[in-house]
Write a protein that holds these residues in place. Structure first.
Motif, PDB file in Angstrom:
ATOM      1  N   ALA A   7      -1.853  -4.931 -12.087  1.00 53.78           N
ATOM      2  CA  ALA A   7      -2.738  -4.024 -11.359  1.00 53.78           C
ATOM      3  C   ALA A   7      -2.890  -2.719 -12.132  1.00 53.78           C
ATOM      4  O   ALA A   7      -1.960  -2.273 -12.814  1.00 53.78           O
ATOM      5  CB  ALA A   7      -2.179  -3.747  -9.972  1.00 53.78           C
ATOM      6  N   GLU A   8      -4.061  -2.102 -12.013  1.00 52.74           N
ATOM      7  CA  GLU A   8      -4.313  -0.844 -12.712  1.00 52.74           C
ATOM      8  C   GLU A   8      -3.360   0.259 -12.268  1.00 52.74           C
ATOM      9  O   GLU A   8      -3.027   1.145 -13.040  1.00 52.74           O
ATOM     10  CB  GLU A   8      -5.765  -0.408 -12.488  1.00 52.74           C
ATOM     11  CG  GLU A   8      -6.755  -1.266 -13.241  1.00 52.74           C
ATOM     12  CD  GLU A   8      -8.197  -0.811 -13.041  1.00 52.74           C
ATOM     13  OE1 GLU A   8      -8.412   0.362 -12.660  1.00 52.74           O
ATOM     14  OE2 GLU A   8      -9.087  -1.623 -13.280  1.00 52.74           O
ATOM     15  N   SER A   9      -2.921   0.197 -11.025  1.00 53.32           N
ATOM     16  CA  SER A   9      -2.013   1.225 -10.507  1.00 53.32           C
ATOM     17  C   SER A   9      -0.596   1.050 -11.054  1.00 53.32           C
ATOM     18  O   SER A   9       0.271   1.877 -10.812  1.00 53.32           O
ATOM     19  CB  SER A   9      -1.990   1.179  -8.976  1.00 53.32           C
ATOM     20  OG  SER A   9      -1.532  -0.089  -8.545  1.00 53.32           O
ATOM     21  N   GLY A  10      -0.366  -0.014 -11.776  1.00 54.12           N
ATOM     22  CA  GLY A  10       0.959  -0.283 -12.330  1.00 54.12           C
ATOM     23  C   GLY A  10       1.831  -1.014 -11.330  1.00 54.12           C
ATOM     24  O   GLY A  10       1.408  -1.361 -10.229  1.00 54.12           O
ATOM     25  N   LEU A  11       3.070  -1.243 -11.723  1.00 57.41           N
ATOM     26  CA  LEU A  11       3.997  -1.971 -10.856  1.00 57.41           C
ATOM     27  C   LEU A  11       4.553  -1.051  -9.780  1.00 57.41           C
ATOM     28  O   LEU A  11       4.821   0.119 -10.035  1.00 57.41           O
ATOM     29  CB  LEU A  11       5.142  -2.547 -11.684  1.00 57.41           C
ATOM     30  CG  LEU A  11       4.759  -3.656 -12.638  1.00 57.41           C
ATOM     31  CD1 LEU A  11       5.948  -4.008 -13.517  1.00 57.41           C
ATOM     32  CD2 LEU A  11       4.289  -4.873 -11.888  1.00 57.41           C
ATOM     33  N   PRO A  12       4.732  -1.575  -8.575  1.00 57.29           N
ATOM     34  CA  PRO A  12       5.348  -0.766  -7.523  1.00 57.29           C
ATOM     35  C   PRO A  12       6.845  -0.618  -7.799  1.00 57.29           C
ATOM     36  O   PRO A  12       7.391  -1.281  -8.670  1.00 57.29           O
ATOM     37  CB  PRO A  12       5.103  -1.597  -6.262  1.00 57.29           C
ATOM     38  CG  PRO A  12       5.041  -2.991  -6.767  1.00 57.29           C
ATOM     39  CD  PRO A  12       4.400  -2.903  -8.132  1.00 57.29           C
ATOM     40  N   ASN A  13       7.484   0.225  -7.044  1.00 53.21           N
ATOM     41  CA  ASN A  13       8.917   0.419  -7.199  1.00 53.21           C
ATOM     42  C   ASN A  13       9.655  -0.681  -6.440  1.00 53.21           C
ATOM     43  O   ASN A  13      10.262  -0.436  -5.411  1.00 53.21           O
ATOM     44  CB  ASN A  13       9.322   1.805  -6.701  1.00 53.21           C
ATOM     45  CG  ASN A  13      10.775   2.102  -7.004  1.00 53.21           C
ATOM     46  OD1 ASN A  13      11.366   1.489  -7.883  1.00 53.21           O
ATOM     47  ND2 ASN A  13      11.344   3.026  -6.268  1.00 53.21           N
ATOM     48  N   CYS A  14       9.578  -1.884  -6.940  1.00 55.98           N
ATOM     49  CA  CYS A  14      10.246  -3.024  -6.307  1.00 55.98           C
ATOM     50  C   CYS A  14      11.740  -2.953  -6.593  1.00 55.98           C
ATOM     51  O   CYS A  14      12.137  -2.877  -7.746  1.00 55.98           O
ATOM     52  CB  CYS A  14       9.709  -4.347  -6.844  1.00 55.98           C
ATOM     53  SG  CYS A  14       8.004  -4.655  -6.440  1.00 55.98           S
ATOM     54  N   GLN A  15      12.512  -2.955  -5.542  1.00 54.12           N
ATOM     55  CA  GLN A  15      13.952  -3.040  -5.705  1.00 54.12           C
ATOM     56  C   GLN A  15      14.471  -4.362  -5.159  1.00 54.12           C
ATOM     57  O   GLN A  15      15.501  -4.848  -5.572  1.00 54.12           O
ATOM     58  CB  GLN A  15      14.636  -1.868  -4.999  1.00 54.12           C
ATOM     59  CG  GLN A  15      14.277  -0.547  -5.628  1.00 54.12           C
ATOM     60  CD  GLN A  15      14.980   0.602  -4.926  1.00 54.12           C
ATOM     61  OE1 GLN A  15      15.981   0.411  -4.263  1.00 54.12           O
ATOM     62  NE2 GLN A  15      14.446   1.789  -5.088  1.00 54.12           N
TER      63      GLN A  15
END
Length: 180
Positions: A33-41
Motif C-alpha cells: 500500500a502507498e501508505s506503507g505497512l501498518p504497525n503490526c505487532q
C-alpha cells in the motif's frame, strides 16, 4: 595445437549446453500500500469464508504463523493488528517438451561432436501455480502487503515441505520486527 582446438571445442560445447539448460528461478513479487505497512505487532489468521479448512490451508497457516513468530511478531488469540491469508491458484502444466542437446568429445586423436533431439512420448503434467500471501490492516480493513511466487507442486495441494519452502520464500520479503 590439437589440445588447443579440443579445449576450445569443449568450452564452446559447454557454453552451448549451459545456454540450453539454464532456467531463471522464480522471484517473489511484492506489492505494498502507498501508505506503507501498518504497525503490526500481532497477526490473526483470516480463514476462507464458509469452507472447512483444507489440509493445504492448515499447512500454510502453520508455516505462516511460525515464520511471522520467527520475524518477531505475535499470534493474536482474539483480534490482531493485522490479518493474514493466502491464495493458491494451481493448474496443470505439461512437463514433456521437445529439447535439443549439444555434445563435444574427443578420443584417440580426434574430436567429435553431436546434436540430439528429444521428443515427448506420453502425457505427463505437473501442478503449477501462483502462491500469494496477503496482509490486511485490521483497523482499516484494507490489504496493505502482498507477496506472490510462481511454483510447481507434486500434487494439486502443497505437501508439508512445499508449504514450508514457498511460505519461507515469500515471507523473506516481509520486514522483520526484531533486528537480526
Amino acid at each position: 595445437m590439437r589440445t588447443a582446438a579440443l579445449s576450445s571445442s569443449l568450452m564452446l560445447g559447454a557454453a552451448l549446453l549451459a545456454g540450453c539448460t539454464a532456467t531463471a528461478p522464480s522471484k517473489v513479487r511484492v506489492d505494498m500500500a502507498e501508505s506503507g505497512l501498518p504497525n503490526c505487532q500481532s497477526f490473526e489468521w483470516l480463514p476462507t469464508p464458509q469452507q472447512p479448512a483444507s489440509l493445504a490451508e492448515q499447512r500454510v497457516k502453520s508455516e505462516v504463523m511460525a515464520k511471522l513468530k520467527e520475524k518477531g511478531y505475535a499470534e493474536a488469540t482474539e483480534k490482531g493488528d493485522c490479518r493474514v491469508t493466502y491464495v493458491l491458484d494451481i493448474h496443470e502444466r505439461p512437463v514433456n517438451k521437445p529439447g535439443v542437446g549439444v555434445g563435444v568429445g574427443g578420443g584417440s586423436g580426434g574430436v567429435g561432436g553431436g546434436i540430439g533431439i528429444t521428443l515427448p512420448i506420453g502425457k505427463r503434467a505437473e501442478q503449477a501455480g501462483t502462491f500469494t500471501i496477503d496482509i490486511v490492516d485490521t483497523a482499516k480493513n484494507a490489504q496493505v502487503w502482498s507477496g506472490s511466487l510462481d511454483a510447481s507442486f507434486l500434487k494439486a495441494e502443497p505437501n508439508d515441505d512445499e508449504a514450508r519452502e514457498i511460505v519461507a520464500k515469500v515471507l523473506e520479503k516481509y520486514p522483520d520486527r526484531v533486528p537480526k
